[in-house]
Design a protein around this motif. Structure first.
Motif, PDB file in Angstrom:
ATOM      1  N   ILE A  69      10.627   6.249  -8.751  1.00 32.37           N
ATOM      2  CA  ILE A  69      11.848   5.172  -9.148  1.00 32.37           C
ATOM      3  C   ILE A  69      12.463   4.474  -7.970  1.00 32.37           C
ATOM      4  CG2 ILE A  69      13.482   7.162  -9.273  1.00 32.37           C
ATOM      5  CD1 ILE A  69      14.026   5.207 -12.109  1.00 32.37           C
ATOM      6  N   GLN A  70      12.256   5.250  -7.070  1.00 34.57           N
ATOM      7  CA  GLN A  70      12.793   4.564  -5.532  1.00 34.57           C
ATOM      8  C   GLN A  70      12.209   3.396  -5.204  1.00 34.57           C
ATOM      9  OE1 GLN A  70      12.198   7.923  -5.635  1.00 34.57           O
ATOM     10  NE2 GLN A  70      14.211   8.995  -5.701  1.00 34.57           N
ATOM     11  N   HIS A  71      11.060   3.564  -5.621  1.00 32.62           N
ATOM     12  CA  HIS A  71       9.978   2.413  -5.010  1.00 32.62           C
ATOM     13  C   HIS A  71      10.109   1.339  -6.099  1.00 32.62           C
ATOM     14  CE1 HIS A  71       6.570   0.427  -3.188  1.00 32.62           C
ATOM     15  NE2 HIS A  71       6.263  -0.031  -4.416  1.00 32.62           N
TER      16      HIS A  71
ATOM     17  N   SER B 133      15.297   2.314  -0.287  1.00 37.24           N
ATOM     18  CA  SER B 133      15.978   2.549   1.100  1.00 37.24           C
ATOM     19  C   SER B 133      15.097   1.562   1.872  1.00 37.24           C
ATOM     20  CB  SER B 133      15.856   3.926   1.657  1.00 37.24           C
ATOM     21  OG  SER B 133      14.520   4.456   1.519  1.00 37.24           O
ATOM     22  N   GLY B 134      14.302   0.664   1.342  1.00 39.76           N
ATOM     23  CA  GLY B 134      14.167  -0.574   2.214  1.00 39.76           C
ATOM     24  C   GLY B 134      14.062  -1.820   1.682  1.00 39.76           C
ATOM     25  N   ARG B 135      13.176  -2.708   1.551  1.00 42.37           N
ATOM     26  CA  ARG B 135      13.630  -4.229   1.220  1.00 42.37           C
ATOM     27  C   ARG B 135      13.413  -4.206  -0.281  1.00 42.37           C
ATOM     28  NH1 ARG B 135      15.443  -6.564   5.936  1.00 42.37           N
ATOM     29  NH2 ARG B 135      14.760  -4.879   7.315  1.00 42.37           N
TER      30      ARG B 135
ATOM     31  N   SER C 125       0.733  -1.134   0.088  1.00 39.22           N
ATOM     32  CA  SER C 125      -0.050   0.075  -0.050  1.00 39.22           C
ATOM     33  C   SER C 125       0.790   1.274   0.131  1.00 39.22           C
ATOM     34  CB  SER C 125      -0.868   0.142   1.369  1.00 39.22           C
ATOM     35  OG  SER C 125      -1.504  -1.056   1.441  1.00 39.22           O
ATOM     36  N   GLY C 126       0.371   2.116  -0.519  1.00 35.13           N
ATOM     37  CA  GLY C 126       0.920   3.568  -0.639  1.00 35.13           C
ATOM     38  C   GLY C 126       0.108   4.543  -0.140  1.00 35.13           C
ATOM     39  N   ARG C 127       0.495   5.753  -0.321  1.00 39.36           N
ATOM     40  CA  ARG C 127      -0.343   6.859   0.471  1.00 39.36           C
ATOM     41  C   ARG C 127      -1.782   6.941   0.075  1.00 39.36           C
ATOM     42  NH1 ARG C 127       3.582  11.665   1.145  1.00 39.36           N
ATOM     43  NH2 ARG C 127       3.764  11.889  -1.102  1.00 39.36           N
TER      44      ARG C 127
HETATM   45  C1  LIG Z   1      16.976   8.710  -1.493  1.00 39.15           C
HETATM   46  C2  LIG Z   1      15.489   8.203  -1.652  1.00 39.15           C
HETATM   47  C3  LIG Z   1      15.149   6.754  -1.272  1.00 39.15           C
HETATM   48  C4  LIG Z   1      13.717   6.446  -1.135  1.00 39.15           C
HETATM   49  N1  LIG Z   1      13.290   5.257  -0.965  1.00 39.15           N
HETATM   50  C5  LIG Z   1      12.140   4.865  -0.973  1.00 39.15           C
HETATM   51  C6  LIG Z   1      11.858   3.338  -0.784  1.00 39.15           C
HETATM   52  O1  LIG Z   1      12.495   2.622  -0.457  1.00 39.15           O
HETATM   53  N2  LIG Z   1      10.405   3.151  -0.762  1.00 39.15           N
HETATM   54  C7  LIG Z   1       9.482   3.926  -1.516  1.00 39.15           C
HETATM   55  O2  LIG Z   1       8.483   3.547  -1.393  1.00 39.15           O
HETATM   56  N3  LIG Z   1       9.804   5.286  -1.889  1.00 39.15           N
HETATM   57  C8  LIG Z   1      11.336   5.709  -1.542  1.00 39.15           C
HETATM   58  N4  LIG Z   1      11.265   6.923  -1.601  1.00 39.15           N
HETATM   59  C9  LIG Z   1      10.327   7.767  -1.867  1.00 39.15           C
HETATM   60  C10 LIG Z   1       9.744   7.968  -3.354  1.00 39.15           C
HETATM   61  O3  LIG Z   1      10.384   9.159  -4.002  1.00 39.15           O
HETATM   62  C11 LIG Z   1       8.299   8.569  -3.515  1.00 39.15           C
HETATM   63  O4  LIG Z   1       8.107   9.687  -2.569  1.00 39.15           O
HETATM   64  C12 LIG Z   1       7.400   7.454  -2.765  1.00 39.15           C
HETATM   65  O5  LIG Z   1       7.442   5.996  -3.211  1.00 39.15           O
HETATM   66  C13 LIG Z   1       5.740   7.752  -2.920  1.00 39.15           C
HETATM   67  O6  LIG Z   1       4.981   6.953  -2.264  1.00 39.15           O
HETATM   68  P1  LIG Z   1       3.673   6.699  -2.518  1.00 39.15           P
HETATM   69  O7  LIG Z   1       3.505   6.049  -3.888  1.00 39.15           O
HETATM   70  O8  LIG Z   1       3.157   5.772  -1.591  1.00 39.15           O
HETATM   71  O9  LIG Z   1       2.961   8.190  -2.311  1.00 39.15           O
HETATM   72  P2  LIG Z   1       2.499   9.193  -3.558  1.00 39.15           P
HETATM   73  O10 LIG Z   1       3.524   9.426  -4.572  1.00 39.15           O
HETATM   74  O11 LIG Z   1       1.883  10.440  -2.997  1.00 39.15           O
HETATM   75  O12 LIG Z   1       1.625   8.198  -4.487  1.00 39.15           O
HETATM   76  C14 LIG Z   1       0.292   8.177  -4.053  1.00 39.15           C
HETATM   77  C15 LIG Z   1      -0.626   7.638  -5.189  1.00 39.15           C
HETATM   78  O13 LIG Z   1      -1.980   7.078  -4.767  1.00 39.15           O
HETATM   79  C16 LIG Z   1      -2.858   7.438  -5.717  1.00 39.15           C
HETATM   80  N5  LIG Z   1      -4.138   7.564  -5.009  1.00 39.15           N
HETATM   81  C17 LIG Z   1      -4.553   8.538  -3.956  1.00 39.15           C
HETATM   82  N6  LIG Z   1      -5.783   8.107  -3.682  1.00 39.15           N
HETATM   83  C18 LIG Z   1      -6.052   7.039  -4.289  1.00 39.15           C
HETATM   84  C19 LIG Z   1      -7.420   6.311  -4.284  1.00 39.15           C
HETATM   85  N7  LIG Z   1      -8.549   6.463  -3.384  1.00 39.15           N
HETATM   86  N8  LIG Z   1      -7.261   5.209  -4.917  1.00 39.15           N
HETATM   87  C20 LIG Z   1      -6.492   4.825  -5.916  1.00 39.15           C
HETATM   88  N9  LIG Z   1      -5.254   5.466  -5.924  1.00 39.15           N
HETATM   89  C21 LIG Z   1      -5.393   6.532  -5.027  1.00 39.15           C
HETATM   90  C22 LIG Z   1      -2.335   8.711  -6.281  1.00 39.15           C
HETATM   91  O14 LIG Z   1      -3.080   8.839  -7.645  1.00 39.15           O
HETATM   92  C23 LIG Z   1      -0.882   8.657  -6.398  1.00 39.15           C
HETATM   93  O15 LIG Z   1      -0.607   7.872  -7.414  1.00 39.15           O
HETATM   94  C24 LIG Z   1      12.675   7.416  -1.653  1.00 39.15           C
HETATM   95  C25 LIG Z   1      13.128   8.701  -1.846  1.00 39.15           C
HETATM   96  C26 LIG Z   1      14.496   9.076  -1.901  1.00 39.15           C
HETATM   97  C27 LIG Z   1      14.640  10.432  -2.383  1.00 39.15           C
END
Ligand SMILES: Cc1cc2nc3c(=O)[nH]c(=O)nc-3n(C[C@H](O)[C@H](O)[C@H](O)COP(=O)(O)OP(=O)(O)OC[C@H]3O[C@@H](n4cnc5c(N)ncnc54)[C@H](O)[C@@H]3O)c2cc1C
Lengths: 399, 245
Positions: free
Chosen positions: A346-348, A328-330, A283-285
């Protein structure tokens, strides 16, 4: 290359003869002398000397010297007696490299009461397993493991040594590299042999935005740590023959300068590890609220899956750090990866893009996660997911 | 990127104190506040790395050392560790604390390589640092793949800092003003006195042969969930056919 001994500085403390695994140092009056025919330049005496009276000079080597280094080695890590899964990945990849070179594959197994894993390594492709088994190796310590590895490497001269890029692998490999003056490439995701029989080590840099090919032209062995879960372990073949060699390496307790007092596991009760699961529901944000994690948890239960999270939701404390997928995770490579409300930065992607099969549900049709998804649904997780859960239930019940 | 050497051109790129190094600086300052002593901030880098050093001084470091020279450029982890070791060898120290890894190369190799070249033990990926009552030992929580382990060692020791160690402070105005008055030493190749062939690109056992963008995977099927139940059905059917369920 050579060993320099400063007899005037030497205090005659007699630590170095004890540290030598090759009988190359003996008492000589109130000081010591070296038998350079026996010395393999492993560096154990240099490290133990309290007054810097011993110095090993290491220089670039030429092609004639390089030709003396043969065979591919893999360091096969154990943890509390268990063989880490990355060990089998390394042996499988190592087998491929050794075949290309027309050389042998040796697996190195260090620990206490771990010999039972030697056969497994042979079945996965090792021609020979070097077993270093003693009490002093029961816990991983940088010092004891470095002495074991440098002694083996310096005396037997492999051309390639691979380590898993685990916490311990990334602690150990650079220490060995520095002691032996070797090049080392971190966290490789690609390994190949080129026409000049060199190891091409490919790794991501800048958060996965660039890939770099790295070589170590003037030092041997060529060493790399390899990211777990990138190369797949092959199927075992229990008819494969192989040789098991027990090697005795003496390490005295004074040479081990750190002490492990306690080990604490942070595995969360009932939470499957993302690294070992065949199916991951991540799951993500987009999940919006920790209470909403109930939905992915239901699906995970049906599919016997591990629960994963993107970095933001782990940073928010909704899931423990052990469940974070990404750079930065697994790094994971399950058979099925289901991404819910994850944008796919890209990091994910760096942590999951080698999954066999990727499903994504996201309401943004342009979310980058769709570019790696085999099956994508553009829609709201809160309306789609309950339907998916119901449908999976129906299909499973009908079996 | 320098096409010929495959190394990074850092000229003109602003330098920041990377997040893991911030943890290391904060840890050092906290140890000093509790146990006394002096915090020296050392880096190897191009001229603009001075900004990162000033920030560390503003946080509370006592003095800074900037190893900077054309001859250090293009160094891999080994040559970087060697350059740092050549300088640190000349100092007296109880603890060397490094960030776990940089955020560009993120190899996590310089710490352990530096420890070896300094002939001191290392404890990598620490989340907690305590000094024993007699001031002679360090007791740490070291992150492992399963959780953490409690590891003890006699000083001097090299530690690498990872997430969870502390919350780095933000420098305040006073700190920023004071930073400019603190001792700041620049060290070039002559001052370091090391054979230039052992440093920088020339002294690096690894070479970058090629850099390229990561392979882009193409997406597969993508459907709209106008009818969620139908979409779910289609997905599950697909997964069943593929043997994924
Ligand atoms: C050095 C470095 C290392 C990092 N390491 C990692 C890592 O190990 N793992 C990692 O995950 N990230 C890592 N990141 C962070 C990465 O760049 C992203 O910020 C992160 O992955 C975003 O997480 P997300 O997709 O959960 O959130 P967001 O980018 O906010 O995405 C949320 C998504 O949910 C969708 N959404 C929202 N509401 C709904 C809904 N009701 N139904 C369907 N879809 C919905 C949106 O359209 C959006 O696409 C790193 C960043 C850096 C700079």
């Amino acid at each position: 290359m050579g060993l320099l001994y400063d007899r005037d500085t030497c205090t005659g403390c007699m630590l170095c003869p004890k540290a030598c695994n090759f009988d190359a140092i003996e008492k000589d009056g109130d000081k010591v002398k070296f038998d350079l025919d026996k010395c393999v330049l492993c560096g154990s005496c240099e490290e133990v000397c309290p007054v810097d009276a011993i110095k090993i000079e290491r220089k670039k080597i030429d092609s004639a010297e390089i030709a003396k280094y043969k065979d591919v080695w893999t360091f096969c890590e154990t943890s509390d007696g268990r063989l880490r899964s990355v060990a089998l990945e390394l042996v499988t990849k190592g087998r491929e490299l050794a075949d290309t070179l027309g050389e042998k594959l040796t697996a190195v197994l260090i620990g206490n009461n771990i010999e039972n894993h030697a056969q497994t390594l042979i079945h996965h492709g090792a021609d020979r397993v070097l077993v270093v088994d003693a009490k002093i190796f029961a816990d991983y310590t940088t010092d004891a493991y470095t002495i074991a590895m440098t002694s083996l490497i310096a005396s037997r001269k492999p051309s390639v040594v691979l380590y898993g890029a685990t916490n311990n692998g990334r602690d150990l490999a650079p220490r060995i590299a520095a002691r032996l003056g070797l090049g080392l490439t971190a966290d490789c995701t690609g390994l190949e042999i080129d026409e000049a029989r060199q190891l091409i080590q490919t790794r991501p840099a800048f958060g996965g935005n660039i890939m770099a090919e790295i070589i170590s032209p003037y030092t041997r062995p060529q060493m790399a740590t390899v990211r777990p879960n990138v190369f797949k372990p092959g199927e075992p073949d229990s008819s494969r023959p192989g040789e098991i060699e027990k090697v005795n390496i003496e390490v005295s307790p004074v040479q081990v300068r750190t002490r492990v007092l306690e080990k604490v596991s942070e595995a969360v009760e009932g939470m499957k590890s993302v690294e070992e699961a065949d199916v991951i529901v991540c799951s993500g944000r987009g999940i919006k609220d920790p209470a909403n994690l109930e939905l992915p948890k239901q699906l995970a239960k049906l599919l016997d899956a591990a629960i994963g999270g993107s970095r933001p939701i782990v940073d928010l404390g909704w899931l423990p750090p052990s469940q974070q997928v990404g750079q930065s995770g697994r790094t994971v490579c399950p058979k099925l990866y289901i991404a819910l409300g994850i944008s796919g930065q890209i990091q994910h992607l760096a942590g999951m893009s080698s999954s066999d099969f990727v499903v994504a549900i996201n309401k943004d049709p342009d979310a980058p996660i769709f570019s790696v998804a085999d099956f994508g649904i553009v829609g709201d997780i809160f309306t789609v997911l309950p339907e998916v859960i119901a449908e999976v239930k129906r299909v499973l019940d009908s079996r | 990127m320098n096409e010929e050497t495959g190394t990074l051109i850092r000229d003109g790129v602003p330098s920041i104190l990377n997040p893991f190094d911030e943890l290391a600086v904060e840890a050092a300052i906290q140890l000093k506040e509790k146990h006394g002593g002096e915090v020296t901030i050392v880096t190897m880098g191009p001229p603009q790395a001075k900004d990162a050093l000033l920030k560390a001084l503003a946080m509370g470091g006592d003095k800074a050392v900037h190893l900077t020279d054309r001859a250090f450029a293009g160094a891999d982890t080994w040559a970087t560790a060697l350059t740092l070791a050549e300088y640190i060898k000349t100092m007296e120290f109880d603890l060397v604390i490094c960030g776990k890894q940089a955020i560009d190369g993120d190899t996590a190799q310089v710490g352990p390589e530096l420890a070896e070249l300094l002939s001191v033990p290392q404890i990598c990926y620490v989340r907690k640092i305590d000094i024993s009552e007699d001031g002679k030992q360090v007791i740490t929580h070291r992150e492992t793949d399963e959780g953490y382990e409690v590891v003890r060692a006699k000083l001097p020791v090299l530690l690498t800092a990872t997430k969870g160690l502390n919350e780095p402070r933000l420098p305040n105005i006073m700190g920023i003003m004071k930073a400019k008055q603190k001792p700041f030493e620049e060290v070039n190749i002559e001052k370091l006195g090391t054979d230039p062939d052992r440093l920088g690109l020339k002294g690096s056992p690894t070479q970058v042969r090629k850099v390229f963008p990561p392979e882009k995977k193409k997406g597969g099927i993508k459907i709209d969930a106008e009818n969620p139940a139908a979409a779910a059905k289609q997905l599950v059917e697909f997964l069943t056919k593929k043997g994924a369920i």
